[in-house]
Design a protein around this motif. Structure first.
Motif, PDB file in Angstrom:
ATOM      1  N   SER A  54      24.862   0.515 -21.777  1.00 16.35           N
ATOM      2  CA  SER A  54      25.950  -0.453 -21.733  1.00 16.35           C
ATOM      3  C   SER A  54      26.290  -0.976 -23.127  1.00 16.35           C
ATOM      4  N   GLY A  55      25.459  -0.663 -24.119  1.00 10.72           N
ATOM      5  CA  GLY A  55      25.760  -1.036 -25.496  1.00 10.72           C
ATOM      6  C   GLY A  55      25.030  -2.275 -25.974  1.00 10.72           C
ATOM      7  N   LYS A  56      24.151  -2.844 -25.129  1.00 14.73           N
ATOM      8  CA  LYS A  56      23.528  -4.112 -25.517  1.00 14.73           C
ATOM      9  C   LYS A  56      22.560  -3.959 -26.676  1.00 14.73           C
ATOM     10  N   SER A  57      21.766  -2.863 -26.676  1.00 11.74           N
ATOM     11  CA  SER A  57      20.840  -2.637 -27.793  1.00 11.74           C
ATOM     12  C   SER A  57      21.598  -2.332 -29.077  1.00 11.74           C
ATOM     13  N   THR A  58      22.660  -1.544 -28.952  1.00 11.40           N
ATOM     14  CA  THR A  58      23.470  -1.216 -30.129  1.00 11.40           C
ATOM     15  C   THR A  58      24.043  -2.485 -30.744  1.00 11.40           C
ATOM     16  N   PHE A  59      24.545  -3.386 -29.890  1.00 12.39           N
ATOM     17  CA  PHE A  59      25.105  -4.626 -30.405  1.00 12.39           C
ATOM     18  C   PHE A  59      24.038  -5.423 -31.151  1.00 12.39           C
ATOM     19  N   LEU A  60      22.829  -5.474 -30.555  1.00  5.06           N
ATOM     20  CA  LEU A  60      21.737  -6.208 -31.193  1.00  5.06           C
ATOM     21  C   LEU A  60      21.437  -5.635 -32.569  1.00  5.06           C
ATOM     22  N   ARG A  61      21.438  -4.283 -32.672  1.00  2.59           N
ATOM     23  CA  ARG A  61      21.120  -3.635 -33.936  1.00  2.59           C
ATOM     24  C   ARG A  61      22.242  -3.819 -34.962  1.00  2.59           C
ATOM     25  N   CYS A  62      23.445  -4.100 -34.469  1.00  2.00           N
ATOM     26  CA  CYS A  62      24.547  -4.383 -35.400  1.00  2.00           C
ATOM     27  C   CYS A  62      24.339  -5.743 -36.075  1.00  2.00           C
ATOM     28  N   HIS A 220      15.345  -6.667 -19.446  1.00  2.00           N
ATOM     29  CA  HIS A 220      15.543  -6.400 -18.030  1.00  2.00           C
ATOM     30  C   HIS A 220      14.756  -7.398 -17.199  1.00  2.00           C
ATOM     31  N   GLU A 221      14.112  -8.361 -17.887  1.00  3.17           N
ATOM     32  CA  GLU A 221      13.318  -9.362 -17.179  1.00  3.17           C
ATOM     33  C   GLU A 221      14.244 -10.482 -16.704  1.00  3.17           C
ATOM     34  N   ILE A 222      14.737 -10.339 -15.474  1.00  2.00           N
ATOM     35  CA  ILE A 222      15.706 -11.309 -14.961  1.00  2.00           C
ATOM     36  C   ILE A 222      15.069 -12.701 -14.850  1.00  2.00           C
ATOM     37  N   ASP A 236      28.638  -4.114 -19.726  1.00  2.00           N
ATOM     38  CA  ASP A 236      28.751  -2.833 -19.037  1.00  2.00           C
ATOM     39  C   ASP A 236      29.818  -2.003 -19.741  1.00  2.00           C
ATOM     40  N   GLY A 237      29.500  -0.749 -20.027  1.00  2.00           N
ATOM     41  CA  GLY A 237      30.467   0.156 -20.639  1.00  2.00           C
ATOM     42  C   GLY A 237      31.005  -0.327 -21.974  1.00  2.00           C
ATOM     43  N   ASP A 251      22.749 -15.978 -10.412  1.00  3.04           N
ATOM     44  CA  ASP A 251      22.674 -16.354  -8.998  1.00  3.04           C
ATOM     45  C   ASP A 251      24.022 -16.320  -8.295  1.00  3.04           C
ATOM     46  N   ALA A 252      25.118 -16.449  -9.068  1.00  2.00           N
ATOM     47  CA  ALA A 252      26.432 -16.395  -8.419  1.00  2.00           C
ATOM     48  C   ALA A 252      27.417 -15.604  -9.268  1.00  2.00           C
ATOM     49  N   PRO A 253      27.121 -14.310  -9.463  1.00  2.25           N
ATOM     50  CA  PRO A 253      27.996 -13.516 -10.330  1.00  2.25           C
ATOM     51  C   PRO A 253      29.383 -13.363  -9.736  1.00  2.25           C
ATOM     52  N   GLU A 254      30.392 -13.345 -10.635  1.00  2.00           N
ATOM     53  CA  GLU A 254      31.768 -13.248 -10.156  1.00  2.00           C
ATOM     54  C   GLU A 254      32.214 -11.796 -10.002  1.00  2.00           C
ATOM     55  N   HIS A 255      31.628 -10.929 -10.841  1.00  2.00           N
ATOM     56  CA  HIS A 255      32.141  -9.560 -10.876  1.00  2.00           C
ATOM     57  C   HIS A 255      31.287  -8.614 -10.042  1.00  2.00           C
ATOM     58  N   ASP A 256      31.946  -7.618  -9.483  1.00  2.00           N
ATOM     59  CA  ASP A 256      31.250  -6.633  -8.664  1.00  2.00           C
ATOM     60  C   ASP A 256      30.207  -5.878  -9.467  1.00  2.00           C
ATOM     61  N   ARG A 257      30.565  -5.545 -10.738  1.00  2.00           N
ATOM     62  CA  ARG A 257      29.641  -4.752 -11.546  1.00  2.00           C
ATOM     63  C   ARG A 257      28.349  -5.534 -11.814  1.00  2.00           C
ATOM     64  N   THR A 258      28.503  -6.840 -12.064  1.00  2.00           N
ATOM     65  CA  THR A 258      27.310  -7.662 -12.275  1.00  2.00           C
ATOM     66  C   THR A 258      26.471  -7.689 -11.009  1.00  2.00           C
ATOM     67  N   ARG A 259      27.153  -7.885  -9.891  1.00  2.00           N
ATOM     68  CA  ARG A 259      26.430  -7.938  -8.603  1.00  2.00           C
ATOM     69  C   ARG A 259      25.702  -6.626  -8.341  1.00  2.00           C
ATOM     70  N   ALA A 260      26.381  -5.504  -8.614  1.00  2.00           N
ATOM     71  CA  ALA A 260      25.779  -4.195  -8.372  1.00  2.00           C
ATOM     72  C   ALA A 260      24.536  -4.010  -9.242  1.00  2.00           C
ATOM     73  N   PHE A 261      24.635  -4.422 -10.511  1.00  2.00           N
ATOM     74  CA  PHE A 261      23.490  -4.270 -11.422  1.00  2.00           C
ATOM     75  C   PHE A 261      22.327  -5.140 -10.961  1.00  2.00           C
ATOM     76  N   LEU A 262      22.635  -6.409 -10.654  1.00  2.00           N
ATOM     77  CA  LEU A 262      21.568  -7.341 -10.285  1.00  2.00           C
ATOM     78  C   LEU A 262      20.889  -6.931  -8.999  1.00  2.00           C
ATOM     79  N   SER A 263      21.649  -6.356  -8.086  1.00  2.00           N
ATOM     80  CA  SER A 263      21.045  -5.955  -6.819  1.00  2.00           C
ATOM     81  C   SER A 263      20.031  -4.833  -7.044  1.00  2.00           C
ATOM     82  N   LYS A 264      20.206  -4.074  -8.150  1.00  2.00           N
ATOM     83  CA  LYS A 264      19.260  -2.985  -8.428  1.00  2.00           C
ATOM     84  C   LYS A 264      18.003  -3.486  -9.126  1.00  2.00           C
TER      85      LYS A 264
END
Lengths: 266, 315
Positions: A54-62, A220-222, A236-237, A251-264
């Motif tokens: 999703s680019g999070k590590s890349t952003f951190l390294r930037c 990934h430690e929620i 994401d992406g 606990d109350a994500p607005e977006h489907d993608r967030t919900r999908a990720f958290l459910s996993k």
């Protein structure tokens, strides 16, 4: 006992510690970051969540210029990272100037990256001696204190290969803190650890947050994100999908993608 | 089948007693050893009793003053050429991996020339440098080339410069073998690239660099024999000199071989010590393997002994 030297704990000021403006980054033809806008206030703990890729590590390294960005601007404590701006022109910084900026930014890696040919104590002493030109005695003093505070005072003479993953990562945190950074970056610090060792590392990170260190944590430690962070950012992406207080995003994500990720991951 | 035996085995196992097992017998090893010893014996016997070899001459010249001084020159050439070669190799490798395209290209060009021409040709070339540059120097300061570069000097130059090219590749391989995370961690701490190379990368690369470098030293010792073509007064030069003058070619070759073997053996011992030194911090390390005699006879001896476990588990 405090993990931080007194002067690194500062009151929140107007200047954000990290400010990203429309940060883009591509590897070859793959655009990994597609315009990241983000602010991290002084003393804030921000967790970056998202699937791998999703680019999070890349952003951190930037943020500490381990990766250079293609467009946009990245500021740490009000100063542009990696470049000098005069008028409308950008000048690439010399290696020494980049190194000087990195001194103020601590980084902890997924695979620890301790120096295997040095003992835990030598690992923590190395940068203060070489970069800050501290005397051996002063560096040893601080290193001993820091190892004590991450609970490894009795392991100072051990080589990394003789330490567990959790112990190695705590040494790595002490090594970063020895430079008295203003900002700490954590790149999935517990992902390479056996489950039973995750807690000791998160414990040290929680202490650090409680003492007011500004932290950006890719994790990934929620549970950690919910308890310790002030802000949670879900990526994401290559874009930020949503961000806000952990109670809201987790606990109350607005977006489907967030919900999908958290459910996993939950 | 008697029950008491089974009971004893079982109770020992339960009690945690060490395992007493009869090792697997390797009869093939014994047959091979017998054949090898026989053949070696025949060979030594046929050489030892050969009427064409004057053994007293071999004994007489083994500790001849000139032979010994030749061996010393060989050793000096080896040590000096390797020292220059290692330092040059590190410089060339770092240049090659540098982000500076000029340095990288210079290093590549050096390797192309010095690895692409035979070292024997290089030796003769340095020896004959006076043919194209009768005097060497800058402006008013110059000296006669033949005085400046003796046979020893030409030999050393050729061997060292050639070795630097080979060492460069060994060092480069060593540097590339170090995990890239080490460089990132160094940079994140604010170390410059030069500091990271000197303090973090090269010390770790040494573990990979030392074993092939040991081989290079031993190869170098033998390669020095080539400098006999320019009469650099090394071991082979001296041995050939006596051999040709006294019609004792083979005897002198035996004398030279003896000293080459002594020197390479000494270097091999040194090499294994160095390797242990640089294995520091890389975990417990594997237990050294037993020697041939131990492995052949170990089966017999261990009939009554317990199975040995590898020592040195991590703390």
């Amino acid at each position: 006992m405090s993990l931080l030297a007194p002067d690194t704990r500062r009151p929140a000021t107007g200047t954000p510690m990290v400010r990203a403006e429309s940060v883009h980054k591509s590897f070859g033809h793959v655009e990994v970051l597609k315009g990241i806008d983000l602010e991290v206030a002084n003393g804030e703990v921000l967790c970056l969540l998202g699937a791998s890729g999703s680019g999070k590590s890349t952003f951190l390294r930037c943020i500490n210029h381990l990766e250079r960005i293609d467009s946009g601007r990245l500021y740490v404590d009000g100063r542009l990272i990696g470049y000098r701006e005069h008028g409308d022109k950008l000048y690439e910084m010399r290696e020494r100037e980049v190194a000087a900026q990195r001194r103020e930014i601590g980084m902890v890696f997924q695979r620890f990256n301790l120096f295997p040919h040095m003992t835990a104590l030598e690992n923590v002493m190395e940068a203060p001696i070489r970069v800050r030109r501290e005397t051996k005695a002063a560096a040893r003093d601080r290193a001993t204190r820091l190892l004590d505070r991450v609970g490894l005072g009795d392991r100072a003479g051990n080589y990394p290969a003789q330490l567990s993953g959790g112990q190695q990562q705590r040494v790595a945190i002490a090594r970063a803190l020895a430079m008295e950074p203003k900002l700490m970056l954590f790149d999935e610090p517990t992902s390479a650890l056996d489950p039973e060792l995750v807690g000791e590392v998160l414990g040290v990170m929680g202490d650090l947050a409680a003492e007011g260190m500004t932290m950006v944590v890719v994790t990934h430690e929620i549970g950690f994100a919910r308890e310790v962070s002030d802000t949670v950012v879900f990526m994401d992406g290559g874009v930020i999908v949503e961000s806000g207080a952990p109670g809201r995003v987790i606990d109350a994500p607005e977006h489907d993608r967030t919900r999908a990720f958290l459910s996993k991951v939950l | 089948m008697s029950t008491p035996v089974t009971d004893r085995v079982r109770s020992e196992a339960v009690g945690g007693a060490p395992i007493r097992a009869i090792p697997v017998r390797h009869y093939g090893q014994w047959v091979c050893a017998a054949v090898a010893v026989t053949l070696a014996g025949l060979l030594f016997w046929s050489i030892g009793t050969n009427p064409a070899i004057q053994w007293p001459v071999v004994g007489e010249y083994l500790f001849n003053e000139n032979i010994l001084s030749g061996a010393l020159v060989t050793l000096q050439l080896t040590v000096l050429a390797m020292l220059i070669g290692v330092v040059g190799g590190v410089v060339l490798a770092v240049m090659r991996l540098s982000s500076n395209p000029v340095l990288s290209a210079l290093s590549a060009a050096y390797l192309w020339v010095f690895r692409g021409t035979p070292v024997l040709v290089q030796i003769v070339l340095w020896f004959n440098l006076a043919l194209i540059f009768p005097r060497l120097g800058f402006g008013p300061v110059s000296a006669d080339t033949n005085e400046l570069i003796s046979a020893f000097g030409a030999a050393l130059l050729a061997l060292a410069l050639n070795e630097a090219a080979y060492m460069a590749e060994i060092v480069r391989g060593g540097i590339l073998s170090v995990d890239s995370g080490q460089n990132e961690a160094s940079q994140a701490l604010g170390l410059t690239r030069a500091q990271a190379m000197r303090r973090i990368i090269l010390p770790q690369a040494m573990r990979v660099i030392v074993p092939p470098t040991g081989n290079e030293v031993i190869t170098m010792l033998k390669t020095t024999a080539l400098v006999a073509v320019i009469g650099a007064k090394d071991l082979f030069t001296e041995a050939q000199y006596f051999g040709q003058n006294n019609f004792t070619t083979f005897e002198m070759l035996l004398v030279a071989s003896f000293w080459y073997l002594v020197l390479t053996s000494a270097l091999a011992v040194l090499q294994s010590r160095l390797e242990r030194r640089f294995a520091r911090g890389v975990g417990p390390g594997s237990a050294p393997r037993d020697g041939v005699a131990r492995r052949l006879l170990g089966g017999v001896a261990s009939r009554r002994s317990t199975i040995r476990t590898p020592e040195g588990t991590p703390a």
